[in-house]
Design a protein around this motif. Sequence first.
Motif, PDB file in Angstrom:
ATOM      1  N   MET A   1       3.953  54.573  91.757  1.00 49.60           N
ATOM      2  CA  MET A   1       4.686  54.472  90.487  1.00 49.60           C
ATOM      3  C   MET A   1       6.038  55.166  90.613  1.00 49.60           C
ATOM      4  O   MET A   1       6.115  56.281  91.142  1.00 49.60           O
TER       5      MET A   1
ATOM      6  N   ASP B   1       3.005  43.618  86.862  1.00 51.57           N
ATOM      7  CA  ASP B   1       2.613  44.325  85.631  1.00 51.57           C
ATOM      8  C   ASP B   1       2.990  43.485  84.406  1.00 51.57           C
ATOM      9  O   ASP B   1       2.202  43.326  83.469  1.00 51.57           O
TER      10      ASP B   1
ATOM     11  N   ILE C   1       0.243  47.526  79.256  1.00 52.72           N
ATOM     12  CA  ILE C   1      -0.714  48.105  80.213  1.00 52.72           C
ATOM     13  C   ILE C   1      -1.502  49.291  79.638  1.00 52.72           C
ATOM     14  O   ILE C   1      -2.719  49.347  79.801  1.00 52.72           O
TER      15      ILE C   1
ATOM     16  N   PHE D   1      -8.347  45.881  84.617  1.00 49.50           N
ATOM     17  CA  PHE D   1      -6.949  45.711  85.025  1.00 49.50           C
ATOM     18  C   PHE D   1      -6.864  45.396  86.527  1.00 49.50           C
ATOM     19  O   PHE D   1      -6.097  44.536  86.960  1.00 49.50           O
ATOM     20  N   ARG D   2      -7.672  46.099  87.327  1.00 50.33           N
ATOM     21  CA  ARG D   2      -7.664  45.864  88.781  1.00 50.33           C
ATOM     22  C   ARG D   2      -8.125  44.447  89.104  1.00 50.33           C
ATOM     23  O   ARG D   2      -7.644  43.831  90.044  1.00 50.33           O
TER      24      ARG D   2
ATOM     25  N   GLY E   1       2.143  46.061  91.114  1.00 45.42           N
ATOM     26  CA  GLY E   1       1.712  47.282  90.446  1.00 45.42           C
ATOM     27  C   GLY E   1       1.451  48.336  91.526  1.00 45.42           C
ATOM     28  O   GLY E   1       1.144  47.998  92.673  1.00 45.42           O
ATOM     29  N   GLY E   2       1.560  49.601  91.147  1.00 43.91           N
ATOM     30  CA  GLY E   2       1.447  50.680  92.125  1.00 43.91           C
ATOM     31  C   GLY E   2       0.088  50.799  92.803  1.00 43.91           C
ATOM     32  O   GLY E   2      -0.034  51.376  93.875  1.00 43.91           O
ATOM     33  N   GLY E   3      -0.960  50.232  92.185  1.00 45.32           N
ATOM     34  CA  GLY E   3      -2.306  50.379  92.749  1.00 45.32           C
ATOM     35  C   GLY E   3      -2.742  49.188  93.601  1.00 45.32           C
ATOM     36  O   GLY E   3      -3.851  49.200  94.146  1.00 45.32           O
TER      37      GLY E   3
ATOM     38  N   PRO F   1      -0.429  54.743  82.375  1.00 51.21           N
ATOM     39  CA  PRO F   1      -1.606  55.483  81.888  1.00 51.21           C
ATOM     40  C   PRO F   1      -2.161  56.496  82.881  1.00 51.21           C
ATOM     41  O   PRO F   1      -2.672  57.535  82.465  1.00 51.21           O
ATOM     42  N   LEU F   2      -2.044  56.231  84.187  1.00 51.06           N
ATOM     43  CA  LEU F   2      -2.629  57.161  85.166  1.00 51.06           C
ATOM     44  C   LEU F   2      -1.884  58.490  85.219  1.00 51.06           C
ATOM     45  O   LEU F   2      -2.399  59.472  85.744  1.00 51.06           O
TER      46      LEU F   2
ATOM     47  N   ARG G   1      -3.254  58.226  98.262  1.00 55.28           N
ATOM     48  CA  ARG G   1      -2.945  56.801  98.397  1.00 55.28           C
ATOM     49  C   ARG G   1      -2.169  56.449  99.663  1.00 55.28           C
ATOM     50  O   ARG G   1      -2.160  55.290 100.076  1.00 55.28           O
TER      51      ARG G   1
HETATM   52  O1  LIG Z   1      -0.170  53.036  90.480  1.00 52.36           O
HETATM   53  C1  LIG Z   1      -0.931  52.494  89.640  1.00 52.36           C
HETATM   54  O2  LIG Z   1      -2.164  52.533  89.737  1.00 52.36           O
HETATM   55  C2  LIG Z   1      -0.317  51.745  88.530  1.00 52.36           C
HETATM   56  C3  LIG Z   1       1.025  51.434  88.572  1.00 52.36           C
HETATM   57  C4  LIG Z   1       1.700  50.607  87.560  1.00 52.36           C
HETATM   58  O3  LIG Z   1       2.621  49.731  88.216  1.00 52.36           O
HETATM   59  C5  LIG Z   1       0.699  49.802  86.739  1.00 52.36           C
HETATM   60  O4  LIG Z   1       0.195  48.735  87.498  1.00 52.36           O
HETATM   61  C6  LIG Z   1      -0.414  50.671  86.244  1.00 52.36           C
HETATM   62  O5  LIG Z   1       0.145  51.658  85.421  1.00 52.36           O
HETATM   63  C7  LIG Z   1      -1.182  51.321  87.410  1.00 52.36           C
END
Ligand SMILES: O=C(O)C1=C[C@@H](O)[C@@H](O)[C@H](O)C1
Length: 172
Positions: free
Chosen positions: A10, A33, A44, A56-57, A78-80, A118-119, A136
Amino acid sequence: MKHIFLTGFMGTGKTTISGSLKELLHMDVIDMDQAIEDMEQMPIPEIFAQKGEEYFRQCETGFLRKLKEREGAIISCGGGVPLRDENVEAMKACGLVVLLTASPETIYERVKDSHDRPLLEQNKTPEYIRELLDKREPYYQRAADLEVSTDGKSAGQIAEEIKKFLDSSKAV
Ligand SMILES: O=C(O)C1=C[C@@H](O)[C@@H](O)[C@H](O)C1
Ligand SMILES: Nc1ncnc2c1ncn2[C@@H]1O[C@H](COP(=O)(O)OP(=O)(O)OP(=O)(O)O)[C@@H](O)[C@H]1O
Ligand SMILES: [Mg+2]
């Protein structure tokens, strides 16, 4: 290789850089996203709160599965996304994966005033960002064809760096 996937933690600038890269490469941009928010008709943080992170995943994985059929584009992930093996396989099968990185301090400065991740909402500190980043890191690394540090660089500089790599590898 038709898509260019921008990955990273993120706040490393995936969404921002995709805009600069679009101008250089004249390719469409899809922000995952944003695409998921459009599909689910909610932001989100609300998807996380109402349906849960696992849902979401699944949306992310479902989105990637369908990409094979689309014309080549810059995909701001997305970051995940690289955390799931299946997602990495889907990206590798149809594109090139670019990892954007930044120090925890830089990331903190970039995300501290926004509330759409949110994370990070429960514990938005450089220390927590470093902890999550460390966890990660191996997942991000194993997926990457190219890694670009974004600390102290403008979006234009970063996009030029990516373009140079693409030109030299003639990958896309
Ligand atoms: O790193 C993550 O897990 C995320 C990153 C954002 O891009 C969003 O996809 C969401 O907030 C989760
Ligand atoms: N190279 C940069 N230099 C300075 N600020 C930047 C840079 N890249 C991004 N930013 C700023 O950092 C913030 C986060 O960037 P952005 O939303 O593009 O990150 P992201 O990787 O897409 O995050 P997420 O995974 O949450 O979607 C934005 O305010 C953006 O303007
Ligand atoms: Mg983004």
